[in-house]
Scaffold this motif. Structure first.
Motif, PDB file in Angstrom:
ATOM      1  N   GLU A  17     -24.481 102.364  64.402  1.00  0.00           N
ATOM      2  CA  GLU A  17     -25.409 102.426  65.532  1.00  0.00           C
ATOM      3  C   GLU A  17     -25.066 101.366  66.576  1.00  0.00           C
ATOM      4  O   GLU A  17     -25.088 101.638  67.778  1.00  0.00           O
ATOM      5  N   TRP A  20     -21.518 102.580  68.263  1.00  0.00           N
ATOM      6  CA  TRP A  20     -21.427 103.844  68.996  1.00  0.00           C
ATOM      7  C   TRP A  20     -22.761 104.367  69.492  1.00  0.00           C
ATOM      8  O   TRP A  20     -22.811 105.466  70.048  1.00  0.00           O
ATOM      9  N   GLU A  21     -23.838 103.644  69.289  1.00  0.00           N
ATOM     10  CA  GLU A  21     -25.186 104.066  69.662  1.00  0.00           C
ATOM     11  C   GLU A  21     -25.478 105.467  69.139  1.00  0.00           C
ATOM     12  O   GLU A  21     -25.486 105.677  67.940  1.00  0.00           O
ATOM     13  N   HIS A  22     -25.689 106.436  70.005  1.00  0.00           N
ATOM     14  CA  HIS A  22     -26.128 107.765  69.555  1.00  0.00           C
ATOM     15  C   HIS A  22     -25.004 108.791  69.514  1.00  0.00           C
ATOM     16  O   HIS A  22     -25.271 109.976  69.328  1.00  0.00           O
ATOM     17  N   ASP A  23     -23.759 108.353  69.674  1.00  0.00           N
ATOM     18  CA  ASP A  23     -22.653 109.308  69.710  1.00  0.00           C
ATOM     19  C   ASP A  23     -21.466 108.836  68.868  1.00  0.00           C
ATOM     20  O   ASP A  23     -20.357 108.678  69.378  1.00  0.00           O
ATOM     21  N   PRO A  24     -21.683 108.602  67.551  1.00  0.00           N
ATOM     22  CA  PRO A  24     -20.569 108.142  66.715  1.00  0.00           C
ATOM     23  C   PRO A  24     -19.588 109.278  66.417  1.00  0.00           C
ATOM     24  O   PRO A  24     -19.980 110.445  66.375  1.00  0.00           O
ATOM     25  N   PRO A  25     -18.314 108.944  66.220  1.00  0.00           N
ATOM     26  CA  PRO A  25     -17.364 109.968  65.817  1.00  0.00           C
ATOM     27  C   PRO A  25     -17.661 110.417  64.381  1.00  0.00           C
ATOM     28  O   PRO A  25     -18.349 109.711  63.633  1.00  0.00           O
ATOM     29  N   LYS A  26     -17.132 111.551  64.000  1.00  0.00           N
ATOM     30  CA  LYS A  26     -17.360 112.069  62.642  1.00  0.00           C
ATOM     31  C   LYS A  26     -16.822 111.114  61.578  1.00  0.00           C
ATOM     32  O   LYS A  26     -17.313 111.087  60.463  1.00  0.00           O
TER      33      LYS A  26
END
Length: 51
Positions: A17, A20-26
């Motif tokens: 978190e 990458w906040e709300h857009d982490p890679p898979k």
């Protein structure tokens, strides 16, 4: 010097978190689990963590 206790799984989630906040890679969990020990080794005693 004894090794510290293993960090709880929730700590990985907090690091993801923070990075990458709300857009982490898979692959975020794998990246954090792979890079965290390297970062601790590099920084030595200069790293600060909170629980």
């Amino acid at each position: 010097m004894p090794r510290p206790a293993p960090r709880p799984v929730r700590a990985v989630g907090r690091r993801i978190e923070a990075l990458w906040e709300h857009d982490p890679p898979k692959t975020a969990r794998t990246i954090v689990q792979f890079k965290a020990p390297q970062l601790r080794k590099l920084l030595g005693g200069r790293i600060w963590t909170s629980s």
